[in-house]
Every structure is written in C-alpha cells, then in structure tokens.
Design a protein around this motif. Structure first.
Motif, PDB file in Angstrom:
ATOM      1  N   ASN A   2       0.837  -1.198   0.000  1.00  0.00           N
ATOM      2  CA  ASN A   2       0.000   0.000   0.000  1.00  0.00           C
ATOM      3  C   ASN A   2       0.879   1.259   0.000  1.00  0.00           C
ATOM      4  OD1 ASN A   2       0.677   0.787   2.692  1.00  0.00           O
ATOM      5  ND2 ASN A   2      -0.837  -0.625   3.509  1.00  0.00           N
ATOM      6  N   ALA A   3       0.238   2.422  -0.147  1.00  0.00           N
ATOM      7  CA  ALA A   3       0.978   3.684  -0.276  1.00  0.00           C
ATOM      8  C   ALA A   3       1.794   3.988   0.971  1.00  0.00           C
ATOM      9  CB  ALA A   3       0.010   4.817  -0.567  1.00  0.00           C
ATOM     10  N   ASN A   4       1.245   3.682   2.139  1.00  0.00           N
ATOM     11  CA  ASN A   4       1.960   3.955   3.383  1.00  0.00           C
ATOM     12  C   ASN A   4       3.232   3.114   3.486  1.00  0.00           C
ATOM     13  OD1 ASN A   4       2.271   5.277   5.871  1.00  0.00           O
ATOM     14  ND2 ASN A   4       1.364   3.555   6.959  1.00  0.00           N
ATOM     15  N   GLU A   5       3.141   1.843   3.123  1.00  0.00           N
ATOM     16  CA  GLU A   5       4.328   0.976   3.139  1.00  0.00           C
ATOM     17  C   GLU A   5       5.368   1.449   2.133  1.00  0.00           C
ATOM     18  OE1 GLU A   5       2.484  -2.758   2.311  1.00  0.00           O
ATOM     19  OE2 GLU A   5       2.442  -3.337   4.428  1.00  0.00           O
ATOM     20  N   GLU A   7       5.823   4.518   1.094  1.00  0.00           N
ATOM     21  CA  GLU A   7       6.452   5.725   1.618  1.00  0.00           C
ATOM     22  C   GLU A   7       7.509   5.373   2.670  1.00  0.00           C
ATOM     23  OE1 GLU A   7       5.493   9.966   3.795  1.00  0.00           O
ATOM     24  OE2 GLU A   7       3.826   8.635   3.300  1.00  0.00           O
ATOM     25  N   TRP A   8       7.182   4.467   3.587  1.00  0.00           N
ATOM     26  CA  TRP A   8       8.137   4.068   4.622  1.00  0.00           C
ATOM     27  C   TRP A   8       9.359   3.402   4.006  1.00  0.00           C
ATOM     28  CZ3 TRP A   8       8.851   5.934   9.146  1.00  0.00           C
ATOM     29  CH2 TRP A   8       7.777   6.477   9.854  1.00  0.00           C
ATOM     30  N   PHE A  59       6.298  12.369  -1.996  1.00  0.00           N
ATOM     31  CA  PHE A  59       5.683  12.491  -0.681  1.00  0.00           C
ATOM     32  C   PHE A  59       5.884  13.840  -0.005  1.00  0.00           C
ATOM     33  CE2 PHE A  59       6.739   7.979  -1.313  1.00  0.00           C
ATOM     34  CZ  PHE A  59       5.441   7.481  -1.351  1.00  0.00           C
ATOM     35  N   ARG A  88       3.140   9.908   9.211  1.00  0.00           N
ATOM     36  CA  ARG A  88       2.200   9.248   8.298  1.00  0.00           C
ATOM     37  C   ARG A  88       2.170   7.770   8.544  1.00  0.00           C
ATOM     38  NH1 ARG A  88       4.595  12.345   3.390  1.00  0.00           N
ATOM     39  NH2 ARG A  88       3.944  14.379   3.952  1.00  0.00           N
TER      40      ARG A  88
END
Length: 88
Positions: A2-5, A7-8, A59, A88
């Motif tokens: 997903n987008a959060n993963e 980004e991390w 981001f 985030r």
C-alpha cells in the motif's frame, strides 16, 4: 504494497543513503589519500541526492532546504500542517 508501506520503504532508503554518506565522510576524514573511498563518497552523495529527490517528488519535502519558493507558493506548503513524513 500500500501507499503507506511504499512511503516508509522510500524513507528507509533515504536514511540508508544518508548513513552511507556519513560513514564515508568519517572514513575519508581519516584516510584522505584513499582514492577509491573518495570515489565511493562522491557516488554516495549523488545516490543520496537522487533518492531524496525521488522521495520528495512523491511524498513532499523532508527539510526546509528542499522546498523551492515557487513550489511552496503553488502548493501552499505549510510546515505547521500535519502529518509530517514521520507521522504518516
């Protein structure tokens, strides 16, 4: 992923690249005649810059130095706005 993963994962790449630059900087401070290390240091700086630009393009900025004035005006970026990258 997903987008959060994503980004991390990209943020981790930025941190790793910065770590390499710091370590090579420390090494070349004590070994200024090591030509190969100086080449690696230059390459590491370029890679860290590339990874940071890639992250920031997707981001947002990681520091005040990353925010061009026109981008800040166009996007309306405010440092007081949340979430910050690490929130985030």
């Amino acid at each position: 992923m997903n987008a959060n993963e994503e980004e991390w994962n990209m943020l981790k790449k930025v941190q790793q690249a910065d770590f390499v630059v710091v370590e090579l900087t420390l090494y070349t401070d004590t070994h200024p005649n090591d030509i190969e290390a100086l080449k690696q240091w230059r390459d590491a700086i370029k890679e860290a810059s590339r990874v940071r630009r890639e992250y920031e393009a997707r981001f947002g900025p990681l520091s005040l130095l990353s925010v061009p004035s026109s981008q800040a005006l166009d996007v309306g970026w405010r440092w007081s706005n949340t979430p910050w990258p690490w929130q985030r």
